[in-house]
Motif scaffolding. Sequence first.
Motif, short mmCIF file in Angstrom:
data_model
loop_
_atom_site.label_atom_id
_atom_site.label_comp_id
_atom_site.label_asym_id
_atom_site.label_seq_id
_atom_site.Cartn_x
_atom_site.Cartn_y
_atom_site.Cartn_z
N LEU A 57 0.79 -1.23 0.00
CA LEU A 57 0.00 0.00 0.00
C LEU A 57 0.82 1.28 0.00
O LEU A 57 0.34 2.33 -0.41
CB LEU A 57 -0.91 0.03 1.24
CG LEU A 57 -1.93 -1.10 1.37
CD1 LEU A 57 -2.64 -1.03 2.71
CD2 LEU A 57 -2.93 -1.05 0.23
N HIS A 77 -0.46 5.00 3.33
CA HIS A 77 -1.86 4.59 3.35
C HIS A 77 -2.55 5.12 4.62
O HIS A 77 -1.92 5.25 5.67
CB HIS A 77 -1.99 3.07 3.25
CG HIS A 77 -1.64 2.33 4.51
ND1 HIS A 77 -0.34 2.02 4.86
CD2 HIS A 77 -2.43 1.84 5.49
CE1 HIS A 77 -0.35 1.37 6.01
NE2 HIS A 77 -1.60 1.25 6.42
N ALA A 83 -5.03 7.90 0.85
CA ALA A 83 -3.58 7.98 0.90
C ALA A 83 -3.18 9.40 1.28
O ALA A 83 -3.95 10.34 1.08
CB ALA A 83 -2.97 7.62 -0.45
N TYR A 116 -6.72 3.62 -4.78
CA TYR A 116 -7.08 4.52 -3.70
C TYR A 116 -8.28 5.34 -4.13
O TYR A 116 -8.43 5.68 -5.30
CB TYR A 116 -5.90 5.44 -3.34
CG TYR A 116 -4.89 4.77 -2.46
CD1 TYR A 116 -5.13 4.61 -1.09
CD2 TYR A 116 -3.69 4.29 -2.97
CE1 TYR A 116 -4.21 3.98 -0.27
CE2 TYR A 116 -2.76 3.66 -2.15
CZ TYR A 116 -3.03 3.52 -0.81
OH TYR A 116 -2.12 2.90 0.00
#
Length: 164
Positions: A57, A77, A83, A116
């Motif tokens: 991530l 993340h 994010a 995301y």
Amino acid sequence: MTINDITIRTHLVPGDLGYIIYRQGKLYSEEYNFGVSFEAYLSAGIYEFYKNYDATLDRVWVCEHNTTIMGFVLLMHRENHAAQLRYFYLERNYRGIGLGGKLMQLYMDFLKEKNYKSCYLWTTHEQQAAAALYKKHGFILTEEVESTTFGKTLTEQRYELVLS
């Protein structure tokens, strides 16, 4: 020197985190008169990133020229498929060659690749070139807060991007 002289890696090696804290703290002190409190802020955030790092991530982009770090940005993340863009900086001599744009494109590509839903970042009113780059990539200014967190009075700004 051109952008082709720069290598960009996406993994950390020993010394990177401390160097990023040092250089960004020093650079922002010289360019914006930020105090030691900014370096402490950097340290806390970099530690949070390291402590919660998930290779699936999160991502770093470490820019080097002749094995010296001269630029950096990371994607961290957050909850709800969000994010955060953090610690974007370029050394003075490496600005204006297209590297900032290239880093933003790499950042945006990873953001989309990992699906995301949104992204945000915090900056200050003094970071006008950075803000222009963020706006170019679709970020919108959503919040402003007066602050003395970095050892002087300034306006912190939150930019957000919603992805479809």
